[in-house]
Write an enzyme that holds these catalytic residues in place. Structure first.
Site, PDB file in Angstrom:
ATOM      1  N   PRO B  66       0.852  -1.191   0.000  1.00  0.00           N
ATOM      2  CA  PRO B  66       0.000   0.000   0.000  1.00  0.00           C
ATOM      3  C   PRO B  66       0.891   1.245   0.000  1.00  0.00           C
ATOM      4  CG  PRO B  66      -0.032  -1.081   2.155  1.00  0.00           C
ATOM      5  CD  PRO B  66       0.729  -1.974   1.240  1.00  0.00           C
ATOM      6  N   HIS B  67       0.493   2.271  -0.753  1.00  0.00           N
ATOM      7  CA  HIS B  67       1.350   3.456  -0.811  1.00  0.00           C
ATOM      8  C   HIS B  67       0.524   4.704  -1.023  1.00  0.00           C
ATOM      9  CE1 HIS B  67       1.158   1.517  -4.793  1.00  0.00           C
ATOM     10  NE2 HIS B  67       1.083   2.728  -5.285  1.00  0.00           N
ATOM     11  N   GLY B  68       1.092   5.849  -0.606  1.00  0.00           N
ATOM     12  CA  GLY B  68       0.394   7.122  -0.762  1.00  0.00           C
ATOM     13  C   GLY B  68       1.392   8.249  -0.918  1.00  0.00           C
TER      14      GLY B  68
END
Lengths: 572, 158
Positions: B66-68
């Site tokens: 997961p990344h942001g």
């Protein structure tokens, strides 16, 4: 007595040799058909075999029969889902494409050989059809898969262009005999009659066959024979009423292969075998029939004609036929290159002999030589060409132990077996949190030849055997768990589809927010699917790519015509 | 690139009581928020979830990244969690996920962001790396495995 036994021994030895040679040919990448043809020539009058065989009538009978069986088998194994992307382009290639190829090759041949223009066109028509079976056996032998658009187009084209080439050959022979009065009208009328009746009888016959087979209560071994006899009956009826028997039997096979059918697995296996036997037999016979030394006389002519056919006529015909479909250039290039010529042209070259045309002998030798060149040059380069043009996609299924279960009234189920090894993903990655697809049941788990009590799969080790009951749709998911990654690096899922996955309906505006991409004007409101469709100009298939602001989008999963998942490739 | 540098001992852990995608992303967000004085766990969670809406960040084989990308983040930071039981993550292979590596990058660094993600994806496609991470018993051991991989990868590249 003595002679009978000798013939049986010789025949079976040759057949065995042919079957075994397929192992070697797969290893060196040589087209297997070429090997059979050469074995036939070695057996023949000028080889060590010394068998004299000149019976054109008999060759024609066996050749047509073998061809019908091969087409039937081809229809049986063509899934209708391939029609979404392949049908229209394939039909144009099989009609207009064949006419163009035949026309260009024919006009050149007439000019170069100084023949009547109609004899030239006859030669063009004879070499007009392609053989895709050879292409697929070459690729499948190496565990490679072609992009669906290319694979489906080639497969359907080769099944449906034989009837067209046969039709043109017969029409030109008739015109050569009766003289070219009302030529346009005759050709058009014949075309409508042959193809119309062929299609009608083939499709109706196919449905009738399905109906009959599903109502029969036979010994298991008889179902395949019923199917084969039915198919050949359809062929015979269509031919008798002046329709195209070859088109009819192909379509009948197509209907049979795509409808729920009793004992379908039995029928498919049998036809796989009988089609291979037909192929071996046909090529051996054609190798026997030719007089190799006569080929030398036509070598230069044949080389030139093959050159025009391969380098000019086929590419031009493919390009013109595919214009409305906007195929990417790589795919057009590949389709143009693998216009492989197989047995059909050689069989068709017998027609002028039977009709007693003056130039028949020369035509036969030229056609034979052209097919040889095509098999050598194109057959040998199919796999490298697919790789060079980047048309392979990661294979979805692998060869494992599979038994299709024929449970009456049930959806299709299969029993699949896996042998776990050190490099099996679940073992190698110490992956214990995996779950099996919903419809899959573990049937047996063996270690050291013992059945284990527990079927929970909590402790999997190299050397174990697993047997699972699964629906065919679940096999790709199971393969990901239990089959070592064997694809070459360029076809590993991450290298091919990219690092991450996007939904087809993700908006590009949101994508640019997440990754800081600088989008081109006016695409922010588009979804990933819309953007790919606009960039492609043609129906998308798995493996299609589109660039966007420094990253690449790769079609990864489709449901029918919809793009559901798209790979996001960050690194080049 | 050095992956261990993105992590710190507080941001690597093993968890047994997590049973949903939402919950594991919340836990990861809180771990990341510990290093970000300007951001709350909820804000980070919203950013991660916004990316998940475009498509699952599961890679397959039980792994997710997961990344942001957020304003207010100074430099790239990451958190790693290993679950005893996988959670349903809508991954491309439909398998539950038990290894998660969450990455947060500043709004400005776009190309660097892409390069880090590509490197991470490569690492988590390596069966040997997955096996060693899965054999690690606690956060310390996980971090040690990541360091070992960093060293190996550095030697491997010219």
């Amino acid at each position: 007595m003595e002679l009978t036994n000798q013939i049986i021994l010789l025949g079976s030895a040759v057949l065995l040799l042919s079957v075994l040679s397929s192992v070697i040919s797969a290893r060196v990448g040589a087209p297997i058909l070429l090997v059979f043809l050469i074995i036939g020539m070695l057996l023949g009058e000028e080889g060590p075999g010394g068998v004299m065989f000149h019976d054109v009538q008999l060759a024609h009978l066996f050749g047509s029969l073998a061809l019908a069986i091969i087409l039937f088998d081809g229809g049986l194994r063509t899934p209708v889902k391939n029609f979404r992307v392949g049908l229209k382009p394939a039909v144009v290639l099989a009609t207009l494409g064949v006419v163009l190829t035949a026309g260009i090759t024919g006009i050149f041949a007439a000019w170069w050989l100084g023949l009547h223009w109609m004899e030239g066109l006859l030669l063009g028509a004879i070499v007009g059809s392609t053989d895709a079976a050879a292409v697929f056996s070459l690729l499948h032998g190496r565990g490679l898969e072609l992009k669906q658009r290319v694979g489906a187009t080639l497969e359907i084209e080769s099944g449906s262009n034989d009837p067209m080439a046969i039709f043109l050959t017969i029409v030109f022979i008739e015109l050569l005999i009766t003289g070219p009065q009302n030529m346009g009208l005759v050709v058009l009328w014949e075309f409508i009659q042959q193809m119309g009746l062929g299609a009608l009888i083939g499709i109706a016959g196919g449905f009738a066959l399905v109906w009959i087979i599903n109502r029969l209560d036979l010994a298991p071994g008889l179902y395949p024979l019923a199917a084969l006899a039915g198919g050949l009956t359809v062929f015979g009826i269509a031919s008798q009423v002046n329709g195209s028997g070859f088109l009819a039997i192909y379509l009948a096979g197509l209907v049979l292969g795509n409808r729920p059918l009793q004992a379908s697995q039995n029928i498919n296996r049998f036809h796989d075998g009988i089609a291979r036997l037909s192929q071996i037999g046909m090529f051996l016979m054609l190798g026997l029939l030719v007089t190799p030394s006569a080929l030398v006389d036509v070598a230069v002519d044949a080389l030139l004609i093959a050159g025009v056919l391969i380098l000019l006529a086929r590419p031009l015909a493919v390009w013109l036929s595919l214009l409305p479909f906007h195929f990417p250039w790589r795919e057009q290039g590949f389709i143009a290159w693998v216009g492989l010529r197989g047995a059909v042209p050689i069989i068709l070259a017998l027609f002028p002999m039977l009709a007693g045309l003056e130039q028949a002998g020369m035509l036969f030798n030229i056609v034979f030589f052209v097919v040889l060149i095509s098999l050598v040059v194109q057959g040998w380069t199919v796999a490298p060409a697919a790789r060079l043009l980047r048309l392979e996609v990661p294979p979805t299924t692998h060869v494992v132990q599979r038994v299709e279960l024929d449970i009456p009234g049930q959806q299709e189920m299969e029993l699949v077996g896996y042998r776990l090894a050190d490099n099996t993903p679940v073992v190698q990655e110490k992956w214990t949190s995996f779950v099996l697809p919903k419809s899959v049941r573990v049937v047996a788990h063996l270690r050291d030849k013992q059945l284990l009590e527990s079927l929970e799969l909590l402790d999997l080790r190299a050397g174990d055997y697993l047997y699972l009951m699964a629906a065919p749709d679940d096999l790709p998911d199971l393969d990901r768990l239990f089959v070592p990654r064997a694809a070459p690096k360029r076809l590993s899922e991450q290298t091919f589809f990219g690092e991450f996955v996007l939904n087809g309906d993700a908006r590009l505006g949101d994508l640019s927010l997440a990754y800081g991409l600088t989008l081109p004007e006016g695409v922010a409101e588009q979804t990933v699917e819309e953007y790919i469709r606009k960039t492609l100009h043609t129906a998308p298939v798995v493996g299609d790519r589109a660039s966007l602001a420094g990253v690449e989008l790769v079609v990864r999963e489709m449901e029918g015509a919809r793009i559901t998942r798209v790979g996001l490739k960050l690194s080049r | 690139m050095n992956i261990a540098q993105l992590l710190s001992p507080e941001r690597v852990s093993r968890a047994s009581e997590i049973s949903s995608k939402k919950r594991v992303l919340e836990v990861l967000s809180e771990m990341l928020a510990g290093s970000q004085p300007n951001l709350s766990g909820t804000e980070i969670f919203d950013s991660l979830i916004a990316r998940e809406r475009l498509g699952s960040t599961g890679l397959g084989h039980g792994v997710a990244i997961p990344h942001g990308r957020m304003a207010g983040v100074e430099h790239a930071v990451a958190a790693l969690i290993k679950l005893d039981r996988g959670v349903d993550y809508d991954a491309p292979d439909r398998e539950p996920v038990d290894l998660l590596f969450a990455l947060l990058v500043p709004q400005e660094s776009t190309d660097e962001h892409l390069q880090i993600l590509a490197t991470l994806a490569r690492m988590f496609a390596d069966p040997a790396a997955l096996a060693s991470l899965r054999s690690a018993d606690d956060g310390e051991a996980l971090l040690a495995e990541i360091r070992r991989w960093d060293n190996g990868a550095d030697k491997g590249s010219p």
